[in-house]
Design an enzyme around this catalytic site. Sequence first.
Site, PDB file in Angstrom:
ATOM      1  N   GLU A 217       0.870  -1.184   0.000  1.00  0.00           N
ATOM      2  CA  GLU A 217       0.000   0.000   0.000  1.00  0.00           C
ATOM      3  C   GLU A 217       0.901   1.225   0.000  1.00  0.00           C
ATOM      4  O   GLU A 217       2.025   1.148   0.484  1.00  0.00           O
ATOM      5  CB  GLU A 217      -0.814   0.055   1.300  1.00  0.00           C
ATOM      6  N   LYS A 219       2.622   4.414   1.408  1.00  0.00           N
ATOM      7  CA  LYS A 219       2.841   4.888   2.768  1.00  0.00           C
ATOM      8  C   LYS A 219       2.506   6.371   2.786  1.00  0.00           C
ATOM      9  O   LYS A 219       3.255   7.185   2.252  1.00  0.00           O
ATOM     10  CB  LYS A 219       4.286   4.654   3.198  1.00  0.00           C
ATOM     11  N   ARG A 224      -1.729   9.305  11.548  1.00  0.00           N
ATOM     12  CA  ARG A 224      -2.458   8.061  11.749  1.00  0.00           C
ATOM     13  C   ARG A 224      -3.741   8.338  12.522  1.00  0.00           C
ATOM     14  O   ARG A 224      -3.721   9.084  13.502  1.00  0.00           O
ATOM     15  CB  ARG A 224      -1.565   7.111  12.554  1.00  0.00           C
ATOM     16  N   ARG A 239      -2.536   8.380  16.971  1.00  0.00           N
ATOM     17  CA  ARG A 239      -1.794   7.183  17.379  1.00  0.00           C
ATOM     18  C   ARG A 239      -1.395   7.220  18.838  1.00  0.00           C
ATOM     19  O   ARG A 239      -1.081   6.215  19.419  1.00  0.00           O
ATOM     20  CB  ARG A 239      -0.609   6.936  16.455  1.00  0.00           C
ATOM     21  N   GLU A 269      -5.140   6.742   7.774  1.00  0.00           N
ATOM     22  CA  GLU A 269      -4.213   7.872   7.806  1.00  0.00           C
ATOM     23  C   GLU A 269      -4.940   9.072   7.188  1.00  0.00           C
ATOM     24  O   GLU A 269      -5.667   8.898   6.207  1.00  0.00           O
ATOM     25  CB  GLU A 269      -2.979   7.486   6.981  1.00  0.00           C
ATOM     26  N   ARG A 381       5.656  -3.145  16.902  1.00  0.00           N
ATOM     27  CA  ARG A 381       6.370  -2.921  15.659  1.00  0.00           C
ATOM     28  C   ARG A 381       7.018  -4.249  15.319  1.00  0.00           C
ATOM     29  O   ARG A 381       7.762  -4.803  16.106  1.00  0.00           O
ATOM     30  CB  ARG A 381       7.433  -1.856  15.889  1.00  0.00           C
TER      31      ARG A 381
HETATM   32  P1  AMP Z   1       6.838   5.739  10.600  1.00  0.00           P
HETATM   33  O1  AMP Z   1       5.991   6.881  11.036  1.00  0.00           O
HETATM   34  O2  AMP Z   1       7.936   6.140   9.682  1.00  0.00           O
HETATM   35  O3  AMP Z   1       7.277   4.867  11.764  1.00  0.00           O
HETATM   36  O4  AMP Z   1       5.919   4.768   9.730  1.00  0.00           O
HETATM   37  C1  AMP Z   1       4.823   4.108  10.244  1.00  0.00           C
HETATM   38  C2  AMP Z   1       3.601   4.947  10.001  1.00  0.00           C
HETATM   39  O5  AMP Z   1       3.269   4.981   8.631  1.00  0.00           O
HETATM   40  C3  AMP Z   1       2.356   4.431  10.628  1.00  0.00           C
HETATM   41  O6  AMP Z   1       2.271   4.726  11.977  1.00  0.00           O
HETATM   42  C4  AMP Z   1       1.274   5.155   9.834  1.00  0.00           C
HETATM   43  O7  AMP Z   1       0.964   6.384  10.455  1.00  0.00           O
HETATM   44  C5  AMP Z   1       1.934   5.455   8.522  1.00  0.00           C
HETATM   45  N1  AMP Z   1       1.285   4.846   7.365  1.00  0.00           N
HETATM   46  C6  AMP Z   1       1.128   5.503   6.203  1.00  0.00           C
HETATM   47  N2  AMP Z   1       0.522   4.732   5.310  1.00  0.00           N
HETATM   48  C7  AMP Z   1       0.281   3.531   5.896  1.00  0.00           C
HETATM   49  C8  AMP Z   1      -0.331   2.327   5.465  1.00  0.00           C
HETATM   50  N3  AMP Z   1      -0.792   2.181   4.224  1.00  0.00           N
HETATM   51  N4  AMP Z   1      -0.398   1.304   6.353  1.00  0.00           N
HETATM   52  C9  AMP Z   1       0.090   1.434   7.605  1.00  0.00           C
HETATM   53  N5  AMP Z   1       0.661   2.558   8.073  1.00  0.00           N
HETATM   54  C10 AMP Z   1       0.762   3.608   7.237  1.00  0.00           C
END
Ligand code: AMP
Length: 532
Positions: A217, A219, A224, A239, A269, A381
Amino acid sequence: MGSSFNELVWLCKALEATNSRNAKVRLLSEYLGRMQPEYSKIAAYLLLGLPPDVKGRRPLSVGWSTISEALSKRPTSTLVQEPLTLLDLWSSLKAIASIQGTGSRARKVAVLQSLFQRCSGEELEWFLRILSGEMRHGVNHGLMLEAVASMTGADPEFVRRVDMLVNDIGELVKLAVSGELRGVELRPFQPVRPMLAEMCDRVEDAITLHGGVTSLEPKYDGVRVQIHIEGSRVRVYTRRLTDITERVPDIVDSVRGAVVVGSAVLDGEVVAVDESGRAMPFQETMRRVGRERDVLKAVRKLPLRLWVFDALYIDGEALIDKPYEERRRRLESVVRQDILAPRLVVREPAAAEEFLKRVIEEGHEGVVAKDLRSAYTPGRRGSKWLKLKPADRIDVVIVAAEWGHGRRKGWLSNYHLAVLDEEAGGFAVVGKTFKGLTDQEFQQMTKRLLSIKTGETEWGVTVRPEIVVEIAYNEIQRSPHYESGFALRFARIVRIRSDKNPLEVDTLQRLRTLYQRQFEKKGRPVDEGDPA
Ligand code: AMP
């Protein structure tokens, strides 16, 4: 039973005196097991050095100078005082957390002083540790969960799962003490921590880790959200589980229009978009979501767009233990296509690369690869969800800051950056940076850092590890200078991650892997062996 602060201090001393994990678990579980439920909750917070309002995460905001002022006013010879109870301590800490406005410092000093006055020497020492949030007796969240398992005879995995659902360690301990752990279930309007993704650098690794097939998917570079629905009632949580419903009426509207369901908990998101529907930079989304006044004006100027990608609960049924494939199917049956995150199920790295390229061109950060077989594990995680981003970026926490010179005089402008050391526990410094913030951000950061100061040095301050920043860097180098053994070259702050908590930053273990991986594309410097 167990309501006095003195007993807690005895326990802390005993915990500190042993290095054995088993002994610590036994001491804790015996102590908690003797308590009234209400007290056990407070004891759990205090033992972990957590401030009141843990859920809302309002910090206690008492700086070291406030504490030292209260200490200096502590009379040397005390009259016989009422011994401190856990309740006294906790309600005073709550009172301190709610003190605001003019004269707040003096009022905080007064409350602290009256508490300090009632402490014996030993009690004072541990009270100060509670205030600093650094207990140094070797009990962390995980050990507390083990103690709960030992106390109740429940399976540790079961306790971890309930912990994710309850999301409040004090509440969990209280439920355990009152024998109510088994009754905890996921339901609407009780938000749980979202499942998180681990970093991954190659699509082929994602496919392999997911058993030969993965679901990709985009990102989204936004915020979130967890959406809870029952009938016409809709609530939206971040979150960190803050209820932001009133700030996002546009999201509530799109949910009402595009989700047909009796009750549900959905994961997704939100991203701020311009008039043509193009995604705006992350800071804009944060600004919009953070906006509490003139919301309707903000909605017109900077609308939010919602993408949902998971369902944790639908029509009376918790889905978190079902495989992702089934959750996705259930999700597709209740939400309209236009708010559903698109996905591509792939087996071939080439198809995955193609999708990644397209998604980047559309302006997203990267992709998230999801294991079709995986359960939804709140707050965890793991490798079931993998994020693939092209750039070299990591999340770190600020642990100290240096005063600036010249134009930056008066600002804390050079930040010591640390990653999480999961093996040793605590944070390990991997570099410094003074790049990436605007003047205004430097000023705000200075204020924030001073409010979480834990000590002063000749060059600046040390701070509680609370502020998470995302860093871009050019290279990871070995470094004799830092205990971690690594240094980030040309580190610069890409953004302040106020949506993240310090335990979510990248780990030293991951940095080690990234370091090794650098040599797959380029030669290894002669003087750089394998770091330990
Ligand atoms: P990070 O913030 O870099 O740790 O990446 C994880 C975050 O990506 C998650 O907490 C979500 O807020 C975000 N995210 C964006 N798109 C997606 C998706 N398709 N599925 C899951 N998380 C996503």
